[in-house]
Structure formats: C-alpha cells, structure tokens
Design a protein around this motif. Sequence first.
Motif, PDB file in Angstrom:
ATOM      1  N   LEU A 264     156.086  75.886  22.094  1.00  0.00           N
ATOM      2  CA  LEU A 264     155.906  76.226  23.513  1.00  0.00           C
ATOM      3  C   LEU A 264     154.414  76.278  23.859  1.00  0.00           C
ATOM      4  O   LEU A 264     153.991  75.753  24.889  1.00  0.00           O
ATOM      5  CB  LEU A 264     156.586  77.567  23.815  1.00  0.00           C
ATOM      6  N   VAL A 265     153.613  76.882  22.980  1.00  0.00           N
ATOM      7  CA  VAL A 265     152.166  76.944  23.249  1.00  0.00           C
ATOM      8  C   VAL A 265     151.594  75.529  23.340  1.00  0.00           C
ATOM      9  O   VAL A 265     150.829  75.218  24.268  1.00  0.00           O
ATOM     10  CB  VAL A 265     151.437  77.766  22.154  1.00  0.00           C
TER      11      VAL A 265
ATOM     12  N   GLY B   9     156.294  83.562  19.435  1.00  0.00           N
ATOM     13  CA  GLY B   9     156.095  82.138  19.774  1.00  0.00           C
ATOM     14  C   GLY B   9     156.559  81.165  18.708  1.00  0.00           C
ATOM     15  O   GLY B   9     156.376  79.955  18.852  1.00  0.00           O
TER      16      GLY B   9
ATOM     17  N   SER C 211     159.891  84.149  25.376  1.00  0.00           N
ATOM     18  CA  SER C 211     160.855  83.066  25.577  1.00  0.00           C
ATOM     19  C   SER C 211     161.906  83.099  24.476  1.00  0.00           C
ATOM     20  O   SER C 211     161.571  82.981  23.290  1.00  0.00           O
ATOM     21  CB  SER C 211     160.119  81.717  25.568  1.00  0.00           C
TER      22      SER C 211
ATOM     23  N   ASP D  83     153.505  86.116  16.069  1.00  0.00           N
ATOM     24  CA  ASP D  83     154.793  86.017  15.359  1.00  0.00           C
ATOM     25  C   ASP D  83     154.617  86.560  13.945  1.00  0.00           C
ATOM     26  O   ASP D  83     153.502  86.921  13.535  1.00  0.00           O
ATOM     27  CB  ASP D  83     155.315  84.559  15.334  1.00  0.00           C
TER      28      ASP D  83
ATOM     29  N   GLY E 209     155.037  77.527  17.472  1.00  0.00           N
ATOM     30  CA  GLY E 209     154.020  77.079  18.426  1.00  0.00           C
ATOM     31  C   GLY E 209     154.387  75.918  19.329  1.00  0.00           C
ATOM     32  O   GLY E 209     153.521  75.398  20.041  1.00  0.00           O
TER      33      GLY E 209
ATOM     34  N   LEU F 236     149.277  83.123  20.106  1.00  0.00           N
ATOM     35  CA  LEU F 236     150.682  83.224  19.701  1.00  0.00           C
ATOM     36  C   LEU F 236     150.833  84.402  18.751  1.00  0.00           C
ATOM     37  O   LEU F 236     150.007  84.598  17.857  1.00  0.00           O
ATOM     38  CB  LEU F 236     151.095  81.920  19.023  1.00  0.00           C
TER      39      LEU F 236
ATOM     40  N   ASP G 132     151.882  84.262  23.857  1.00  0.00           N
ATOM     41  CA  ASP G 132     153.283  83.883  23.638  1.00  0.00           C
ATOM     42  C   ASP G 132     153.840  84.827  22.562  1.00  0.00           C
ATOM     43  O   ASP G 132     153.538  84.689  21.376  1.00  0.00           O
ATOM     44  CB  ASP G 132     153.374  82.416  23.205  1.00  0.00           C
TER      45      ASP G 132
END
Length: 334
Positions: free
Chosen positions: A184-185, A179, A243, A201, A182, A199, A176
């Motif tokens: 969404l994960v 992300g 996303s 970021d 987190g 993830l 991700d």
Amino acid sequence: MTPDLAGHARIMALADLVTPMSVRTAVTLRLADHLDAGDLTADDLAARTGAVPRPLRKLLDHLVHLGLLRAAEGRYGLTDLGRLLRRGEAPMGPFDQLDLDTVLGRTELSAVHLLHKVRTGRSVYHGMYGTDLWTHVDRAPGTPDDLKAQLALPPGFDIDVLLDHPVLARARTVVDVGGNTGALVEALLTRHPDLSATLIDLPSFAGAAAQRFAAAGLDGRAAALAQDFFQPLPAGADVYVLSAVLADWDDETAVRLLRNCALAAGGTGRILVSEVSLTERLRHVDTGMTLWFEAVMDNPDRSPDDLAALAAEAGLKVAAVEQAGTRIVLELHG
Ligand SMILES: C[S@@+](CC[C@H](N)C(=O)[O-])C[C@H]1O[C@@H](n2cnc3c(N)ncnc32)[C@H](O)[C@@H]1O
C-alpha cells in the motif's frame, strides 16, 4: 429403525480429514516434482524426500486411490491430475496454501479449530496458537522467506477508493499502521509524488517492507518501523491509515488501536480506517470461503455504522464515509 448406512457413509466422507491431509503431505514433500522425471518405488521416494518408507508407502497407496498417482510393479507415477501438483521453482503456485512447511499452509490448518470460533467468537488462531495470527506468523520459522513471495503482490480489493482519498492528496506525511510488506505504501507514494510514509508492522513484515522500499528506490521517502502498533506511534503525521487491520480484532482491542492512532494524530492529523468486506459478495457463491473469513478474523463484517461506533468510543468523529465495491473508507479526526 434400520440404520441408513449409505447416509452414514456420506456423512463420514464429508467429515474425512485423512484425504485433505494426504494431499497436503504430498504437496509438502513435493512428490509430484520427484516423480516428474519418471516412476519411482516407495523406497526411492523415501530416500529423495527424507521420509520414512512404511508410512510413505501407505500415503502413496492412498494417493493412487484418489487418482493422483498410479502404481504398477511396485513403482508409482503421476496421473494427469497428479501432474497438476508439480510446483517446479515457481515461488507462488496455485497450491501454495497446501504446503505445510509454509506460513500460509500452517494458517490453513487452523480450520481444524472452527469450533473455537463458533463457541467463543474469537478467531481460530487464538484456539490454535494462543495468540493472534500475525504474532504467530511473525514468530514462525521460515517467515521472512515466505514473505518475500508476497512482495510482488499489489494492493487489491477496490484499493483506488483509498489511494485517491482527498485527505491523502493533500497530505505530506502518512503512517501506514499494520502496513504488512509495504504494497500500500508503494502504491501511495507512486500515486502521490510529494508524500512520505512510515510503515509500522511486526519485525518480519517491517523487514520485508524495507526490502521492498529499497528495491523500488523509495527508501528516501519510505521508512519501515518494526514495532507493536499498540505501543505509541510516531506522532504528528498528516494521515494515519489502518487498512484491513481492524477485522482481526475484537471491539475492545479495535477501540484501543483507534485511540492509539488518535493520540499520535493529535488535533490536526486525520485517520483513514479502511476495511474490506467480502461476505456479501461471497455468501451466495462460496459459503465455505465466507466461513473461512469468519473463522480467521475476529470480525470480517463490520459495516460503516459499526466502524463509526468504534470510532466514537475511541473519542473520534467521522468526517466522511466512502464505499466502493468491497472497500469502506472512514475519515476520522479527534
Ligand atoms: C490483514 S494485514 C493488513 C495489511 C495491509 N494494511 C493491507 O491493507 O493489506 C494486518 C497487518 O497488521 C499487522 N499487525 C498485526 N498485529 C500487529 C501489531 N501488534 N503490531 C504491528 N503490526 C501488527 C500484521 O502483521 C499485518 O501485516
């Protein structure tokens, strides 16, 4: 020509900056909480908030004028309207964006730089901070505490079209990219029990995501990497998700990010680009909010065709396009 004094006064009222800043200063100093137990003098309030009495008194008088406070015999108290500004211990109240000591409050102030967006097309943050929003937030003092407040928030905006994407149903590993903390994960791993996730970021967000994964008992299946997503990404995953990330970047930078995902995905991985567009939904009901999204992002309005054009420039092909409500999902491959 007779000057239209009433018209001039109306325009000055529309352009007023003092009142919005007075409300924000009152929220930041938590004046309503201090006054909740009873009326106080300006000196009492200055002592309790660590403020300087003379300017504070002028602020209090303006808040009386605005109907948020009342004054009698040198003491100030809350009106019914002012009582709504009490925040108590709640981490995320309805007025959290008014607190200038928080990241959210500081990002709100960027509206002052609207001219920068309209003149240059770049998000207001470049005018205000000389960098993008996320780098600024990542480096802002107090960021980790602010981010903790976000950890309870589930992913939103018609997220099911992404969570249920057939590519994810078949996948074993997902990265991700951008992300955030987190959400969404966590939702992906809950929906797809055989999936593991990495993830990516910036450090403060990745740190908050790691906390989320540990709290949800997902740390065996989810890792959070603090890294710049323009640097080489972990290679060989089945799916790379972007996303609500590309809207923050101009076309050239968005293509650079897509190329970076393509490099990591190689010949077999898939890339899911998912964008949220609120403009059509909001433009007739809230022009101010529509303008706000335009101001804070480089491009909040890319259509599926626009995204496909960026993908082509990055050497990617579009395998499928899905759209549900506010969310678009493009499946890309090399
Ligand atoms: C709008 S948020 C998207 C969050 C999440 N993907 C979602 O769907 O809600 C954009 C994310 O990109 C991250 N980001 C921005 N620049 C980055 C960079 N250079 N390297 C890594 N992450 C970055 C931000 O920190 C932020 O969490």
